[in-house]
Design an enzyme around this catalytic site. Structure first.
Site, PDB file in Angstrom:
ATOM      1  N   GLU A   1       0.813  -1.224   0.000  1.00 36.01           N
ATOM      2  CA  GLU A   1       0.000   0.000   0.000  1.00 36.01           C
ATOM      3  C   GLU A   1       0.836   1.259   0.000  1.00 36.01           C
ATOM      4  OE1 GLU A   1      -0.738  -2.636   1.842  1.00 36.01           O
ATOM      5  OE2 GLU A   1      -2.845  -3.122   1.475  1.00 36.01           O
TER       6      GLU A   1
ATOM      7  N   HIS B   1     -10.099  -4.971  11.528  1.00 39.06           N
ATOM      8  CA  HIS B   1     -10.740  -4.803  10.217  1.00 39.06           C
ATOM      9  C   HIS B   1     -12.092  -4.111  10.271  1.00 39.06           C
ATOM     10  CE1 HIS B   1      -7.877  -8.052   9.215  1.00 39.06           C
ATOM     11  NE2 HIS B   1      -7.997  -7.654   7.972  1.00 39.06           N
TER      12      HIS B   1
HETATM   13  C1  TPP Z   1      -1.859  -4.381   4.860  1.00 34.22           C
HETATM   14  C2  TPP Z   1      -2.932  -5.278   4.343  1.00 34.22           C
HETATM   15  N1  TPP Z   1      -3.322  -5.167   3.051  1.00 34.22           N
HETATM   16  C3  TPP Z   1      -4.283  -5.968   2.554  1.00 34.22           C
HETATM   17  C4  TPP Z   1      -4.901  -6.902   3.348  1.00 34.22           C
HETATM   18  C5  TPP Z   1      -5.994  -7.821   2.771  1.00 34.22           C
HETATM   19  N2  TPP Z   1      -5.462  -9.176   2.618  1.00 34.22           N
HETATM   20  C6  TPP Z   1      -5.690 -10.109   3.563  1.00 34.22           C
HETATM   21  S1  TPP Z   1      -4.930 -11.563   3.189  1.00 34.22           S
HETATM   22  C7  TPP Z   1      -4.295 -10.941   1.752  1.00 34.22           C
HETATM   23  C8  TPP Z   1      -3.455 -11.826   0.875  1.00 34.22           C
HETATM   24  C9  TPP Z   1      -2.215 -12.310   1.564  1.00 34.22           C
HETATM   25  O1  TPP Z   1      -1.622 -13.332   0.795  1.00 34.22           O
HETATM   26  P1  TPP Z   1      -0.418 -14.196   1.350  1.00 34.22           P
HETATM   27  O2  TPP Z   1       0.548 -13.309   2.057  1.00 34.22           O
HETATM   28  O3  TPP Z   1       0.123 -14.999   0.232  1.00 34.22           O
HETATM   29  O4  TPP Z   1      -1.056 -15.132   2.464  1.00 34.22           O
HETATM   30  P2  TPP Z   1      -2.156 -16.275   2.229  1.00 34.22           P
HETATM   31  O5  TPP Z   1      -3.497 -15.619   2.330  1.00 34.22           O
HETATM   32  O6  TPP Z   1      -1.896 -16.885   0.881  1.00 34.22           O
HETATM   33  O7  TPP Z   1      -1.955 -17.255   3.331  1.00 34.22           O
HETATM   34  C10 TPP Z   1      -4.686  -9.620   1.572  1.00 34.22           C
HETATM   35  C11 TPP Z   1      -4.303  -8.784   0.414  1.00 34.22           C
HETATM   36  C12 TPP Z   1      -4.479  -6.981   4.704  1.00 34.22           C
HETATM   37  N3  TPP Z   1      -5.065  -7.850   5.559  1.00 34.22           N
HETATM   38  N4  TPP Z   1      -3.497  -6.181   5.159  1.00 34.22           N
END
Ligand code: TPP
Ligand code: TPP
Ligand code: MG
Ligand code: MG
Lengths: 356, 340, 340, 356
Positions: B72, B141
């Site tokens: 972000e 959240h």
């Molecule tokens: C700073 C932030 N940006 C966006 C989100 C929304 N979000 C939650 S999980 C996720 C994807 C994360 O992917 P990864 O790190 O590969 O973990 P996985 O879900 O695959 O276990 C996003 C974009 C968040 N929780 N925090």
């Protein structure tokens, strides 16, 4: 790709059987959680790790009793493998008073301080600085333990990753960053998110050891996690361990998970299911099918018992809305804040018996 | 399109959801102005985590609908830089909670460009993000930092509460030459309403709207609080025969205090509502303004309702109790009316 | 030390600067409790960018006075993690402007630990940082986000305005079991005052102080605004013979509204002052509280003065005009008194 | 250490003379700025780059007319080298209406949009995402130009560095990150701040080209900057260029700069002064001492003229306090915000003729 070779002999049949139980429990628990979510007994975000059990269970097995654990929001498997009773975990998902966070945290925020599990956190990469601080505290307290910090493949593009790795390397902190590379961050593949898709290589930017392993090979995970955690404990050498695995379900229960990958891709990976692999190994090593079926049934029963327990557990008392927010004695500090309060605020109390 | 057809279109409206209204504004502005592009996590291939941008990547391609890594701070800042060179970036942040990691780029960069450089360069950046709670998303959240941005000179902040304003305010924001934060809201995405189809339709920034006329009490709010207020107004009309006026602020910076003051001068009573925490929140500013501008008109203190001041708990019952739900707003309204 | 010597020390005070008072609190707490350690940019070898920590590294060593890389997000978060394991980290952020890059760790981590985990673990973290402007530091370095933190449930926020409270509140913050933000102030660092030498001296969190007694008007503020208010009070006593009472809030969360209300109930007029922007700021909350709690006692609307609502310009003349300087406060006071 | 070899022949005597003028101008300007600061005609933070002139002037020379420039707060030399008139720069330091930012920005926030200089920014590493966005805009506009983004050795530990590099590499953006390694971030040496002190190596974490050069060798700087900027322009290949140099003065005019380094260390580095080096080269190539003295005198005169100009320039009009904050026409949007305003706010106006 620096894939460490499996050292199968390191995992005895007894241990393999034990880890199989843990992997199956995680799978069954999450399958049930999805069912309960659709039955509206679980709300909010609910992130499943079906398919990732070899990584989860293998890494947790490598922890000593006094080691610490921090994870992101995809934490059911880690909590169960670490020994959080399915009852406490399911009750938390149900938002009940007997949940491990007393119904305050839900699916993303499981924890168990007695078992060294300092949470389930929901902001991508936000848990990394926290884990770094836990490692710093271990050093200051002269405890030769280590911190295992889980994150995803998408989290490696957050600034917090870079800052935390540099701090851990600069201060020689005992922390192992376990990158669970399940190939997608929500709908974004690693290649579409990371200019260096071999994520383990980023450790070198901080003169830190990094390696990538097959996260679906239980033996490989156990060997690597034990080795790196030992180096963290004994030599205060932090490391990045990238475990390549796959998530069967959508990003969360709300995501069908098909706009960014094909059904075939999922099927292909399921054909190599880590639980099936371990089951096959156990059969080879002489266990009988019905012994393994018994393990599966037992997991089913434990999870059903957990559901019963959760249903029987009371809803948190609405009067304890702010329970735990502040340390005991804080009410006195806030006593003079009441006049002119927004409607209803006067009634808020938070010195409560919950938790520590 | 023929002038006649255009004239017809200009006058037509259609019932659609708040989400669809946002998407319509985006696609119209993308079509109208090549400088406009959308950037954010999952806005393209995933169709948007709340589906606002669904289908736009197919229509406009991956250059104009850009999926980003989870970074972000970098892509909000990239929006600032691109805007300084005359582009019209529309950056989506999944929820306002995640703006915390990009705070420095919003507050100390986007908001500073105009004044700090003496007006030598502008920053026509739009950031879209939903606030709100109510689906057991829990403490990290379920927040609404609306007032923090509204209190930052150099920024403009709007918060549509209806599908029509979702389209009109987003269009106005994209066409504005300053950085504008467009605060959307999770529960409203599925709300339906009449939306003007005229591509030139804009809701002017800095103009509030009387969402419901009344004589006994003014309820002031923005975003989802307006939807709740309208529901409470109907309820109280039935239950107590009181006539509640509802002011939908629509913009938080600039804040249309005049409309609020004109209303309170007639009703002599004001209740301010917000989805976030009220202490040090948006309603604090509203109360401070009203008590000064309507000092002689007020028959009762200005009252406020917000989310209970605790990190929002997960359990459904706790969460409901913590929200500024209709029961709590109605109770506060009756208290303000002296009917409690 | 003998009981007698201790008793004497306990009753003694000494004149020192605000900066020295903070340093004294730090060294006493470092000596008292091994769990206490200091972490931040330039706190050690450089003696602190504002010299608060000067000499502490020599006295306590580099493990307890830790110089960090420029990585606010990481070391604020490291403070959160260390605190969760029972340490007592005192994190220094050079100025509050730089907390913007660590906002997520403060708001979405430190503040959430207690409630989100159901009270299972605590976070006794202290963050020290100065707010304020007035030395031509310009737009990015002259801000006061005090109200944002004060509006965040789960945090406690204090802001000493005198050397005695600098020591008393910092000591209280370090001993508190919750995350506490200690907002210091650049212009006050060099201010001198009597400071109790008793190592057990604490200023209780959540208690305001009547800094000056008066009968005609109450000026309420925190941090440097209190110093300005006292100066204005003297001025108006001479120029107009009016008697101004000054309330030093000392804590912003919890906010001691009772002391404010008791005062305004006597003077019937209130002026709220802050160094930061007033709209959506700390003074908005003060006005909202006062108008509700003192509705029948107020003879005039609650007035507010803050920094002009613009990113602070560099030029000395512009900066001075933008600050809530004594002339502007005095004018606002006279207006509130109906003497303008 | 991957030090690119000097290609002395690439810099002609004429060019060397020109760059010498620019280096001297920067040195003289900043020496005068420090004097004026102590005379209280300049306030706020004032960061000098004396000692770093070879890096500053060499890198700026490599820019084409339409390339873009973004820097941190230590920006005097960059602004002057890019062609900002000393008058406009000095007037800005004095906070006058004729300053390049009309007295709103001061020492840290110089800019000159016509010359593609998009500021002087004060938050460490905060300019990196902005520079990345400028590069993105160049690509979207089909302009085959590049962005040069200056940052310090301390800035590489900020998360914004990591996120910006990944984005630039992933999207193939034409940006060169110039890491001015002057060996300290305030009082912290590189070794005390960075687990990987060879900062250029961090580029590899994003499969980006990185290299380290002797930032005090003008020829080396020119060669490397030209090569990397060309690759950015022509092949959209971003890069990290680490230039090792040294800051003679304190971190800012307020810092004596001696708690973290010795007088001897400073003296040693001054003995290798980059300006003296270039002067020697020019003498070798046949220029006479008095020609060079004439250049130095000319710089003195230009700077004194700049001071005169600054002193003669009016203080900004207090009525224009908020000038530039919002685009023309915004007053109408704010017109209805007046009732109940904090004391004095009603008077604020910002639709003004300043700037664009
Ligand atoms: C700073 C932030 N940006 C966006 C989100 C929304 N979000 C939650 S999980 C996720 C994807 C994360 O992917 P990864 O790190 O590969 O973990 P996985 O879900 O695959 O276990 C996003 C974009 C968040 N929780 N925090
Ligand atoms: C986020 C942030 N943290 C702290 C500061 C205070 N600060 C200003 S300059 C500086 C040192 C930067 O050092 P370096 O990057 O090496 O650049 P140099 O000053 O040497 O040119 C610090 C810590 C800041 N401006 N921004
Ligand atoms: Mg993933
Ligand atoms: Mg440096």
């Amino acid at each position: 790709m620096a894939v460490t070779q499996a050292a199968t002999e390191r995992v005895s049949p007894e241990l393999r059987r034990e880890l199989y139980e843990s992997m199956v429990l995680s799978r069954v628990f999450e399958t049930e959680a999805e069912r309960q979510y659709k039955a509206a007994r679980i709300g909010g975000y609910c992130h499943l790790s079906s398919g990732q059990e070899a990584t989860t269970v293998g890494a947790i097995h490598a922890l000593e009793a006094d080691d610490l654990l921090v994870t992101g929001y995809r934490c059911h498997g880690f909590a169960l493998a670490r020994g959080v009773p399915p009852e406490a975990a399911m009750a938390e998902l149900f938002g009940r008073a007997d949940g491990c966070a007393h119904g305050r945290g839900g699916s993303m925020h499981l924890l168990d301080v007695e078992r060294g599990f300092y949470g389930g956190w929901g902001i991508v990469a936000g848990q990394l600085p926290v884990a770094t601080g836990l490692a710093l505290a271990l050093v200051r307290q002269g405890r030769s333990q280590a911190v295992l910090c889980e994150l995803g493949d998408g989290a490696v593009n957050m600034g917090a990753w870079h800052e935390s790795l540099n701090l851990a390397a600069l201060w020689h902190l005992p922390v192992v960053f376990l990158v669970v590379n399940n190939e997608y961050g929500m709908g974004t593949s690693v290649a579409r998110a990371s200019a260096e898709p071999e994520l383990w290589r980023r450790a070198a930017a901080h003169r830190m050891h990094g390696e990538r392993i097959d996260g679906d090979d239980l033996d490989v995970v156990v060997e690597a996690a034990e080795r790196l955690l030992r180096a963290a404990r004994e030599e205060r050498r932090p490391a990045v361990l990238e475990a390549v695995t796959y998530r069967y379900r959508g990003h969360s229960v709300a995501d069908a998970g098909l706009t960014y990958r094909t059904k075939d891709e999922i099927a292909e990976r399921q054909a190599l299911d880590p639980i099936a692999r371990v089951r096959a190994q156990l059969l080879e090593s002489g266990l009988a099918d019905d012994e393994l079926d018994a393990i599966d049934d037992d997991a089913e029963q434990r999870v059903q018992a957990a559901v019963k327990y959760a249903l029987a557990s009371p809803e948190p008392n609405v009067g304890d809305l702010a329970a735990g927010m502040h340390a005991a004695g804080s009410m006195k500090q806030f006593a003079r804040m009441r006049p002119g309060s927004p409607f209803g605020e006067e009634e808020l109390t938070f010195d409560s018996g919950l938790g520590a | 399109m023929s002038a006649v057809a255009e004239a017809q279109l200009a006058s037509r409206t259609e019932v659609m959801t708040y989400r669809e209204a946002l998407r319509l504004a985006l696609s119209e502005e993308l079509a109208r102005d090549d400088r406009v592009f959308v950037m954010g996590e999952e806005v393209g291939q995933f169709d948007g985590s709340y589906k606002v941008t669904a289908g736009l990547m197919d229509a406009f391609g991956p250059d104009r609908i850009r999926d980003t890594p989870i970074s972000e701070e970098a892509f909000v800042g990239a929006g600032v830089g691109a805007a300084m060179l005359g582009e019209r970036p529309v950056v989506e942040i999944m929820t306002i909670n995640f703006l915390l990691v990009a705070m420095d780029q919003v507050i100390n960069h986007a908001a500073k460009v105009g004044a700090m450089f003496g007006g030598e360069v502008r920053c026509p950046l739009v950031i879209r993000t939903p606030n709100g709670a109510g689906n057991q998303l829990t403490a990290q959240h379920s927040q609404s930092f609306d007032g923090w941005f509204a209190g930052t000179p150099g920024l403009k902040v709007v918060a549509p509460a209806s599908p029509a304003d979702a389209k009109g305010l987003l269009t106005a924001a994209i066409r504005d030459d300053d950085p504008v934060l467009v605060i959307e809201n999770l529960p409203i995405y599925k709300q339906k309403g009449e939306v003007p189809l005229d591509p030139e339709f804009v809701t002017p920034i800095g103009r509030a709207r009387i969402a419901r006329h009344g004589t006994d009490l003014t309820i002031v709010g923005h975003s989802y609080a307006v939807v709740r207020a309208l529901e409470v107004a109907d309820r109280l009309a039935e239950s107590h025969g009181v006539s509640v006026e509802v002011v939908d602020l629509r913009s938080l910076r600039p804040l249309d205090v005049e409309t609020v003051v004109e209303s309170v001068a007639r009703t002599n009573r004001a209740l301010c509502v917000e989805e976030g925490w009220a202490s040090y929140g948006v309603t604090a500013e509203l109360a401070a303004r009203i008590q000064k501008a309507c000092f002689d008109e007020l028959d009762a203190p200005v009252e406020r309702v917000g989310m209970a001041e605790v990190p929002l708990p997960y359990a459904k019952g706790l969460e409901h109790a913590a929200m500024p739900n209709e029961d709590r707003i109605a109770a506060a309204a009756l208290a303000t009316l002296g009917l409690a």
